[in-house]
Design a protein around this motif. Structure first.
Motif, short mmCIF file in Angstrom:
data_model
loop_
_atom_site.label_atom_id
_atom_site.label_comp_id
_atom_site.label_asym_id
_atom_site.label_seq_id
_atom_site.Cartn_x
_atom_site.Cartn_y
_atom_site.Cartn_z
N GLY A 35 0.76 -0.98 -0.56
CA GLY A 35 -0.13 -0.21 -0.14
C GLY A 35 0.98 1.14 -0.04
N ARG A 36 0.31 2.42 0.09
CA ARG A 36 0.78 3.67 0.07
C ARG A 36 1.65 4.33 1.06
NH1 ARG A 36 -2.74 8.52 -2.15
NH2 ARG A 36 -3.52 6.75 -3.85
N PRO A 37 2.75 4.54 1.34
CA PRO A 37 3.34 5.02 3.10
C PRO A 37 2.71 6.10 3.50
CG PRO A 37 4.63 5.37 1.11
CD PRO A 37 3.56 4.53 0.02
N ALA A 38 2.41 5.91 4.78
CA ALA A 38 2.41 7.06 5.43
C ALA A 38 2.26 8.29 4.93
CB ALA A 38 2.51 6.23 6.68
N PHE A 39 1.80 9.19 5.42
CA PHE A 39 1.48 10.51 4.74
C PHE A 39 2.49 11.21 5.65
CE2 PHE A 39 0.88 15.93 4.65
CZ PHE A 39 1.06 15.35 3.51
#
Length: 155
Positions: A35-39
């Motif tokens: 998934g997408r890395p944390a912002f």
């Protein structure tokens, strides 16, 4: 001799878990690190959001200008302080300038200050008079009820 089964072989379907989602016995599903890395906001982005908030841009427009656009919820979650402080700093600077102009004798600034900060207001007095400025005369006052709201009208 091989037997010919007329039934087609069915693939096993994953069982449903208590939330209605599929449960994969062989370790399928979400994987760690997927998934997408944390912002993570940068210092430059924090300064940008604070400035844009101070300029009066709406939150949805600020969100479009951060990186390649972020969701408004992400903006609120990660930049809440900058959104508030940007507006407060801008209001403080405008207030200081207005105050200095009023103290310097700028009539418009003085009027604005007195209306907004001192709650002064311009008032107008309206009088209704009869003919030639005399008193109003009433010869007959009557009350007419056209239709009561709670009654049905006859057809």
């Amino acid at each position: 001799m091989a037997r010919n089964n007329s039934k087609t072989e069915e693939k096993p379907t994953p069982k449903k878990n208590k939330n209605g989602g599929a449960r994969f016995p062989n370790g399928g599903g979400p994987q760690p690190g997927a998934g997408r890395p944390a912002f993570e906001p940068t210092d430059a982005e924090r300064k940008q959001v604070e400035a844009l908030s101070g300029y009066g841009l709406p939150i949805d427009q600020i969100a479009v200008l951060v990186r390649d656009g972020i969701h408004v919820d992400t903006l609120r979650a990660h930049f809440a302080n900058e959104l508030i402080s940007g507006k407060a700093k801008a209001n403080g600077q405008i207030g200081q300038t207005l105050f200095q102009k009023a103290m310097g004798g700028d009539t418009t600034a003085m009027i604005w200050w007195s209306k907004t900060q001192m709650r002064w207001a311009e008032t107008q007095k309206h009088e209704v008079t009869g003919a030639d400025g005399g008193a109003l005369e009433f010869t007959r006052i009557e009350r007419t009820i056209i239709k009561k709201l709670d009654e049905k009208q006859p057809d």
